[in-house]
Design a protein around this motif. Structure first.
Motif, PDB file in Angstrom:
ATOM      1  N   CYS A 184       0.899  -1.097  -0.101  1.00  0.00           N
ATOM      2  CA  CYS A 184      -0.134  -0.069  -0.104  1.00  0.00           C
ATOM      3  C   CYS A 184       0.890   1.285  -0.089  1.00  0.00           C
ATOM      4  CB  CYS A 184      -1.038  -0.106   1.004  1.00  0.00           C
ATOM      5  SG  CYS A 184      -0.140  -0.259   2.840  1.00  0.00           S
ATOM      6  N   ASP A 185       0.343   2.392  -0.346  1.00  0.00           N
ATOM      7  CA  ASP A 185       1.260   3.657  -0.464  1.00  0.00           C
ATOM      8  C   ASP A 185       1.296   4.221   1.074  1.00  0.00           C
ATOM      9  OD1 ASP A 185       1.517   3.437  -3.292  1.00  0.00           O
ATOM     10  OD2 ASP A 185      -0.706   4.104  -3.481  1.00  0.00           O
ATOM     11  N   TYR A 186       0.116   4.106   1.751  1.00  0.00           N
ATOM     12  CA  TYR A 186       0.249   4.807   3.126  1.00  0.00           C
ATOM     13  C   TYR A 186      -0.272   3.629   4.125  1.00  0.00           C
ATOM     14  CZ  TYR A 186       0.669   9.006   0.142  1.00  0.00           C
ATOM     15  OH  TYR A 186       1.004   9.963  -0.822  1.00  0.00           O
ATOM     16  N   THR A 187      -0.096   4.201   5.214  1.00  0.00           N
ATOM     17  CA  THR A 187      -0.989   3.655   6.497  1.00  0.00           C
ATOM     18  C   THR A 187      -1.450   4.510   7.198  1.00  0.00           C
ATOM     19  OG1 THR A 187      -1.372   1.724   7.829  1.00  0.00           O
ATOM     20  CG2 THR A 187       0.903   3.030   8.116  1.00  0.00           C
ATOM     21  N   ILE A 188      -2.550   4.238   8.180  1.00  0.00           N
ATOM     22  CA  ILE A 188      -2.871   5.307   9.076  1.00  0.00           C
ATOM     23  C   ILE A 188      -2.896   4.748  10.376  1.00  0.00           C
ATOM     24  CG2 ILE A 188      -5.364   4.768   8.598  1.00  0.00           C
ATOM     25  CD1 ILE A 188      -6.128   7.793   9.580  1.00  0.00           C
ATOM     26  N   MET A 189      -2.404   5.298  11.509  1.00  0.00           N
ATOM     27  CA  MET A 189      -2.571   4.731  12.743  1.00  0.00           C
ATOM     28  C   MET A 189      -2.115   5.925  13.817  1.00  0.00           C
ATOM     29  SD  MET A 189       0.830   2.043  13.297  1.00  0.00           S
ATOM     30  CE  MET A 189       0.245   1.333  11.850  1.00  0.00           C
ATOM     31  N   SER A 190      -2.369   5.682  15.151  1.00  0.00           N
ATOM     32  CA  SER A 190      -2.155   6.788  15.974  1.00  0.00           C
ATOM     33  C   SER A 190      -0.546   6.686  16.351  1.00  0.00           C
ATOM     34  CB  SER A 190      -2.639   6.175  17.607  1.00  0.00           C
ATOM     35  OG  SER A 190      -1.929   5.233  18.219  1.00  0.00           O
ATOM     36  N   GLU A 191      -0.130   7.920  16.732  1.00  0.00           N
ATOM     37  CA  GLU A 191       1.195   8.030  16.856  1.00  0.00           C
ATOM     38  C   GLU A 191       1.942   7.079  17.856  1.00  0.00           C
ATOM     39  OE1 GLU A 191       4.323  11.924  17.173  1.00  0.00           O
ATOM     40  OE2 GLU A 191       2.454  12.204  18.447  1.00  0.00           O
ATOM     41  N   GLN A 192       1.165   6.799  18.762  1.00  0.00           N
ATOM     42  CA  GLN A 192       1.790   5.865  19.829  1.00  0.00           C
ATOM     43  C   GLN A 192       1.687   4.555  19.356  1.00  0.00           C
ATOM     44  OE1 GLN A 192      -0.764   7.988  20.657  1.00  0.00           O
ATOM     45  NE2 GLN A 192      -0.446   8.901  22.444  1.00  0.00           N
ATOM     46  N   ASN A 193       0.800   4.046  18.361  1.00  0.00           N
ATOM     47  CA  ASN A 193       1.069   2.952  17.761  1.00  0.00           C
ATOM     48  C   ASN A 193       2.180   2.830  16.864  1.00  0.00           C
ATOM     49  OD1 ASN A 193      -2.704   2.387  16.968  1.00  0.00           O
ATOM     50  ND2 ASN A 193      -1.361   1.535  18.730  1.00  0.00           N
ATOM     51  N   ALA A 194       2.423   3.984  16.064  1.00  0.00           N
ATOM     52  CA  ALA A 194       3.524   3.844  15.148  1.00  0.00           C
ATOM     53  C   ALA A 194       4.882   3.626  16.035  1.00  0.00           C
ATOM     54  CB  ALA A 194       3.456   5.027  14.305  1.00  0.00           C
ATOM     55  N   GLN A 195       5.160   4.528  16.905  1.00  0.00           N
ATOM     56  CA  GLN A 195       6.286   4.461  17.618  1.00  0.00           C
ATOM     57  C   GLN A 195       6.640   3.226  18.267  1.00  0.00           C
ATOM     58  OE1 GLN A 195       5.431   7.573  20.597  1.00  0.00           O
ATOM     59  NE2 GLN A 195       6.403   9.247  19.622  1.00  0.00           N
ATOM     60  N   SER A 196       5.686   2.433  18.803  1.00  0.00           N
ATOM     61  CA  SER A 196       5.818   1.027  19.357  1.00  0.00           C
ATOM     62  C   SER A 196       6.121  -0.060  18.474  1.00  0.00           C
ATOM     63  CB  SER A 196       4.666   0.944  20.363  1.00  0.00           C
ATOM     64  OG  SER A 196       3.349   0.656  19.628  1.00  0.00           O
TER      65      SER A 196
END
Length: 266
Positions: A184-196
């Protein structure tokens, strides 16, 4: 006759003593509360830890704090966002974590105070040159989590032409893996999700970028069955102490980390 009466009196007092003890114990009995998990969960809120073989996260830390000062005991049930709401309506579960905006029937529940804010960003393996604007990315594919509603993006997912293409998966970890592999070109999630997730060594060979603008900001609360008013009051009181003591911020950092984007290769 006097002896018989005396014996009867002693027996009666003994029985009353037992009743009193029984009443005292039952009034202090632990109440079991069933928490419905959006399985397999997601960091930093609540997730299954392969090492400890148990659930961890901010939610677990808070409920451990609550249990230490109340008569409530929390058990965890696997569910998903759609089923969790139905579970509460059918009295098969008692509480789950959500934003009020994500609920189909918010008027059927009572709520805690805000636990934390869920700020969602767009992530890519290519750098962003300005804020992410859905209209400027026609036909771009976005990795999403099955069953989740993304209010700001929904209208673009529904467009037949020139909108966004939704690519579902069952967890945020899988979403990051699909993004890393070009699915996929992008994904979407919360900043805390992404950091972890994205700073894990399993993504050592991948560079991740975060959009400069958040796509949505919603407050997360505990959604509670309306019958459980006493539990709601206990949660609110404990949450205030949990936050004031600094335990909430410490828990968030423990389960999401303090990493900053962009995330480079190792």
């Amino acid at each position: 006759m006097m002896a018989l009466s005396h014996c009867f009196k002693k027996a009666f007092l003994a029985c009353m003593s037992l009743v009193t003890v029984s009443t005292f114990v039952s009034s202090h009995a632990t109440a079991s509360i069933r928490f419905a998990i959006n399985a397999p969960g997601s960091k930093p809120y609540l997730y299954f830890d392969d090492v400890s073989q148990d659930y961890r996260g901010v939610v677990v830390d808070f409920f451990s704090f609550l249990e230490s000062e109340s008569d409530f005991a929390i058990t965890y049930l696997d569910s998903n966002r759609v089923r969790s709401e139905n579970f509460l309506l059918q009295k098969e579960a008692d509480v789950f974590l959500s934003a009020i905006d994500w609920l189909n029937n918010p008027n059927y529940f009572i709520f805690s105070d805000v636990l934390m804010t869920h700020s969602s960003y767009i992530y890519s393996t290519s750098a962003f040159y300005g804020p992410f604007v859905p209209e400027d990315n026609p036909n771009a594919s976005v990795c999403t989590r099955y069953g989740f509603i993304y209010p700001v993006l929904q209208e673009f997912f529904y467009k037949n032409n020139g909108g966004l293409v939704r690519v579902n998966s069952n967890s945020q970890v899988t979403m990051a893996m699909m993004l890393a592999r070009g699915r996929c070109d992008y994904t979407i999630m919360s900043e805390q999700n992404a950091q972890s997730i994205m700073f894990d060594e399993s993504f050592c060979d991948t560079t991740f970028y975060q959009s400069s603008n958040s796509i949505s900001d919603v407050d997360l609360v505990f959604v509670i069955r309306p019958e459980l008013v006493e539990f709601q009051h206990s949660v609110r009181a404990a949450m205030a102490r949990f936050r004031k003591s600094g335990a909430l911020q410490k828990s968030i950092q423990t389960h999401s980390g303090t990493h900053k984007f962009p995330k480079g290769k190792c």
